[in-house]
Design a protein around this motif. Structure first.
Motif, PDB file in Angstrom:
ATOM      1  N   LEU A 140      -8.890   0.199   2.498  1.00 24.89           N
ATOM      2  CA  LEU A 140      -8.656   1.545   1.963  1.00 24.89           C
ATOM      3  C   LEU A 140      -9.979   2.275   1.732  1.00 24.89           C
ATOM      4  O   LEU A 140     -10.099   3.465   2.043  1.00 24.89           O
ATOM      5  CB  LEU A 140      -7.863   1.455   0.656  1.00 24.89           C
ATOM      6  N   GLU A 141     -10.949   1.563   1.204  1.00 25.93           N
ATOM      7  CA  GLU A 141     -12.255   2.187   0.974  1.00 25.93           C
ATOM      8  C   GLU A 141     -12.911   2.604   2.283  1.00 25.93           C
ATOM      9  O   GLU A 141     -13.711   3.549   2.313  1.00 25.93           O
ATOM     10  CB  GLU A 141     -13.157   1.217   0.206  1.00 25.93           C
ATOM     11  N   ALA A 142     -12.555   1.912   3.374  1.00 25.87           N
ATOM     12  CA  ALA A 142     -13.088   2.274   4.691  1.00 25.87           C
ATOM     13  C   ALA A 142     -12.264   3.371   5.368  1.00 25.87           C
ATOM     14  O   ALA A 142     -12.539   3.730   6.519  1.00 25.87           O
ATOM     15  CB  ALA A 142     -13.130   1.030   5.585  1.00 25.87           C
ATOM     16  N   GLY A 143     -11.244   3.867   4.673  1.00 29.97           N
ATOM     17  CA  GLY A 143     -10.448   4.966   5.208  1.00 29.97           C
ATOM     18  C   GLY A 143      -9.324   4.549   6.119  1.00 29.97           C
ATOM     19  O   GLY A 143      -8.811   5.377   6.892  1.00 29.97           O
ATOM     20  N   LYS A 144      -8.879   3.301   6.005  1.00 27.95           N
ATOM     21  CA  LYS A 144      -7.790   2.805   6.855  1.00 27.95           C
ATOM     22  C   LYS A 144      -6.468   2.791   6.086  1.00 27.95           C
ATOM     23  O   LYS A 144      -6.431   2.506   4.891  1.00 27.95           O
ATOM     24  CB  LYS A 144      -8.066   1.369   7.331  1.00 27.95           C
ATOM     25  N   HIS A 145      -5.381   3.079   6.781  1.00 29.68           N
ATOM     26  CA  HIS A 145      -4.054   2.807   6.249  1.00 29.68           C
ATOM     27  C   HIS A 145      -3.840   1.300   6.272  1.00 29.68           C
ATOM     28  O   HIS A 145      -4.394   0.590   7.127  1.00 29.68           O
ATOM     29  CB  HIS A 145      -2.991   3.517   7.074  1.00 29.68           C
ATOM     30  N   VAL A 146      -3.010   0.789   5.347  1.00 30.09           N
ATOM     31  CA  VAL A 146      -2.920  -0.665   5.193  1.00 30.09           C
ATOM     32  C   VAL A 146      -1.475  -1.127   5.017  1.00 30.09           C
ATOM     33  O   VAL A 146      -0.719  -0.562   4.215  1.00 30.09           O
ATOM     34  CB  VAL A 146      -3.745  -1.142   3.972  1.00 30.09           C
ATOM     35  N   VAL A 147      -1.125  -2.171   5.764  1.00 32.59           N
ATOM     36  CA  VAL A 147       0.109  -2.934   5.542  1.00 32.59           C
ATOM     37  C   VAL A 147      -0.314  -4.331   5.099  1.00 32.59           C
ATOM     38  O   VAL A 147      -1.102  -4.990   5.785  1.00 32.59           O
ATOM     39  CB  VAL A 147       0.976  -3.026   6.812  1.00 32.59           C
ATOM     40  N   ILE A 148       0.211  -4.771   3.964  1.00 30.09           N
ATOM     41  CA  ILE A 148      -0.142  -6.078   3.413  1.00 30.09           C
ATOM     42  C   ILE A 148       1.050  -7.012   3.562  1.00 30.09           C
ATOM     43  O   ILE A 148       2.176  -6.669   3.163  1.00 30.09           O
ATOM     44  CB  ILE A 148      -0.525  -5.976   1.924  1.00 30.09           C
ATOM     45  N   GLU A 149       0.807  -8.166   4.120  1.00 27.68           N
ATOM     46  CA  GLU A 149       1.848  -9.189   4.153  1.00 27.68           C
ATOM     47  C   GLU A 149       2.297  -9.476   2.720  1.00 27.68           C
ATOM     48  O   GLU A 149       1.490  -9.434   1.785  1.00 27.68           O
ATOM     49  CB  GLU A 149       1.296 -10.455   4.822  1.00 27.68           C
ATOM     50  N   LYS A 150       3.586  -9.761   2.537  1.00 23.72           N
ATOM     51  CA  LYS A 150       4.032 -10.080   1.179  1.00 23.72           C
ATOM     52  C   LYS A 150       3.363 -11.371   0.710  1.00 23.72           C
ATOM     53  O   LYS A 150       3.042 -12.234   1.537  1.00 23.72           O
ATOM     54  CB  LYS A 150       5.567 -10.160   1.116  1.00 23.72           C
ATOM     55  N   PRO A 151       3.088 -11.497  -0.584  1.00 23.39           N
ATOM     56  CA  PRO A 151       3.289 -10.504  -1.631  1.00 23.39           C
ATOM     57  C   PRO A 151       2.233  -9.397  -1.547  1.00 23.39           C
ATOM     58  O   PRO A 151       1.126  -9.633  -1.083  1.00 23.39           O
ATOM     59  CB  PRO A 151       3.114 -11.312  -2.919  1.00 23.39           C
ATOM     60  N   PHE A 152       2.598  -8.231  -2.025  1.00 23.99           N
ATOM     61  CA  PHE A 152       1.697  -7.081  -2.016  1.00 23.99           C
ATOM     62  C   PHE A 152       0.363  -7.456  -2.650  1.00 23.99           C
ATOM     63  O   PHE A 152      -0.712  -7.262  -2.055  1.00 23.99           O
ATOM     64  CB  PHE A 152       2.377  -5.951  -2.783  1.00 23.99           C
ATOM     65  N   THR A 153       0.434  -7.992  -3.853  1.00 26.42           N
ATOM     66  CA  THR A 153      -0.738  -8.528  -4.552  1.00 26.42           C
ATOM     67  C   THR A 153      -0.266  -9.679  -5.441  1.00 26.42           C
ATOM     68  O   THR A 153       0.932  -9.831  -5.689  1.00 26.42           O
ATOM     69  CB  THR A 153      -1.407  -7.469  -5.446  1.00 26.42           C
ATOM     70  N   ASN A 154      -1.223 -10.432  -5.964  1.00 21.49           N
ATOM     71  CA  ASN A 154      -0.876 -11.529  -6.872  1.00 21.49           C
ATOM     72  C   ASN A 154      -0.630 -11.057  -8.297  1.00 21.49           C
ATOM     73  O   ASN A 154       0.025 -11.745  -9.073  1.00 21.49           O
ATOM     74  CB  ASN A 154      -1.981 -12.580  -6.878  1.00 21.49           C
ATOM     75  N   THR A 155      -1.182  -9.883  -8.654  1.00 23.09           N
ATOM     76  CA  THR A 155      -1.027  -9.361 -10.015  1.00 23.09           C
ATOM     77  C   THR A 155      -0.708  -7.871  -9.971  1.00 23.09           C
ATOM     78  O   THR A 155      -1.037  -7.177  -8.996  1.00 23.09           O
ATOM     79  CB  THR A 155      -2.312  -9.558 -10.849  1.00 23.09           C
ATOM     80  N   THR A 156      -0.096  -7.388 -11.053  1.00 28.07           N
ATOM     81  CA  THR A 156       0.200  -5.959 -11.115  1.00 28.07           C
ATOM     82  C   THR A 156      -1.076  -5.146 -11.335  1.00 28.07           C
ATOM     83  O   THR A 156      -1.145  -3.986 -10.919  1.00 28.07           O
ATOM     84  CB  THR A 156       1.204  -5.658 -12.240  1.00 28.07           C
ATOM     85  N   THR A 157      -2.065  -5.733 -11.964  1.00 30.17           N
ATOM     86  CA  THR A 157      -3.342  -5.033 -12.120  1.00 30.17           C
ATOM     87  C   THR A 157      -3.941  -4.718 -10.751  1.00 30.17           C
ATOM     88  O   THR A 157      -4.419  -3.598 -10.509  1.00 30.17           O
ATOM     89  CB  THR A 157      -4.328  -5.883 -12.942  1.00 30.17           C
TER      90      THR A 157
END
Length: 346
Positions: free
Chosen positions: A85-102
């Protein structure tokens, strides 16, 4: 932005090779151009025209890349997605989205700031059985749901060697591997619960990570039970749903993954059509009836990603929804650790 969108994959294991690459290859909206992996042979066996590069930094520095798929072990989802994202790319993340809600909140805020698309690969929304269940519920066939039970069981009595999923680390284990599928489906059908109660444990000798979970999500008018275990020999049961007008029971996992593993591309005729022996059974006052399963197909996920990026349309798998899935997992872990029911709080 290019048309079709130029795509880079970070990782080419099960997710990159068998889930994403085939759908990207046959979809005219995308061109898979680069993959970050040490397994160049696997990439070139799939498509010799794809360039293999050795570092994520090189991929993200490439101005021609529009969209990045993060297909890595779970503990790398957040740092790679943030860097993309910081490099200006759109992103699809394999599940799970993240490990934490933070972590999820940080990615969502960063994507909004950069005006970029970020989402999670929740492909099981397009499984044949789930599409069929959605239709039954939308049609009112079962009436109001009283209890919904979903399973994702396997029989793997030996702890697998050489896989990050079986090594004690952040995001490893069955909860973070299979939980996002079941939890996301429940949230799609019923929204966020009032309370979460869970038992999460290791049942196999020598296991380092959880291989069993039982999550109860309580609502004002219904209960949702989500279970997964790696020690279920007879593991064909998928769903038991009881409503005010009837019950529905479904066995057998969606066939798309097995088909993809056989190197069959998803533009094949009759894609995702289940064999008749996997069709579910409906029980109502009219009697017992077999329900033909709707065909499953993951293509709408990719079409929607393109539409969101190129046309500004609304994402189907919204990042906030993916974040809520992570929140349920966090509460399940706390519930199991403390031996108490947790209130769902955003």
């Amino acid at each position: 932005m290019s048309t079709p969108l130029n795509v880079g994959l970070i990782g080419f294991g099960l997710s990159g090779r068998y889930f994403h690459a085939p759908f990207l290859k046959v979809n005219p909206h995308f061109k898979l151009t680069k993959v970050v992996t040490r397994n160049a042979a696997s990439v070139h066996e799939f498509d010799p025209s794809i360039e293999v590069i050795s570092s994520t930094e090189a991929l993200l520095a490439d101005d021609s890349i529009d969209l990045v798929f993060v297909c890595t072990p779970n503990d790398l989802h957040f740092p790679y997605a943030k860097a993309a994202l910081e490099a200006g790319k759109h992103v699809v993340i394999e599940k799970p989205f993240t490990n934490t809600t933070t972590e999820a909140d940080e990615l969502i805020a960063l994507a909004e700031q950069k005006k970029l698309v970020v989402t999670a690969y929740q492909n099981r929304r397009w499984d044949a059985d789930f599409l069929t269940i959605q239709k039954l519920l939308n049609d009112g066939t079962l009436g109001e749901v009283i209890e919904f039970e979903g399973h994702f069981d396997r029989f793997r009595p030996e702890v697998a060697q050489g896989t990050w999923k079986e090594v004690a680390a952040a995001g490893a284990g069955t909860l973070y591997n299979l939980g996002p599928h079941l939890i996301d489906q429940a949230l799609v059908l019923f929204g966020t619960p009032q309370k979460v109660t869970a038992t999460i444990k290791i049942v196999r000798p020598g296991g380092e990570t959880d291989d069993y979970f039982d999550i109860r999500m309580d609502y004002t008018d219904k209960s949702v039970i989500l279970k997964a275990s790696l020690m279920v020999f007879e593991n064909n049961l998928r769903y038991i749903i009881h409503g005010t007008k009837g019950s529905f029971i479904k066995y057998g996992l969606d066939i798309q993954e097995d088909t993809l593993r056989k190197n069959t591309l998803p533009n094949t005729e009759n894609w995702g059509e289940e064999p008749e022996n996997q069709w579910g059974t409906l029980y109502t006052e009219a009697g017992k009836a077999t329900v033909q399963t709707l065909p499953g197909h993951y293509t709408p996920f990719y079409d929607n990603i393109y539409e969101a990026i190129a046309e500004g349309k609304e994402l189907i798998v919204k990042p906030q929804h993916a974040r809520n899935t992570t929140r349920v997992m966090e509460l399940a872990i706390e519930s199991s650790r403390l031996g108490k029911t947790m209130d769902f709080e955003g």
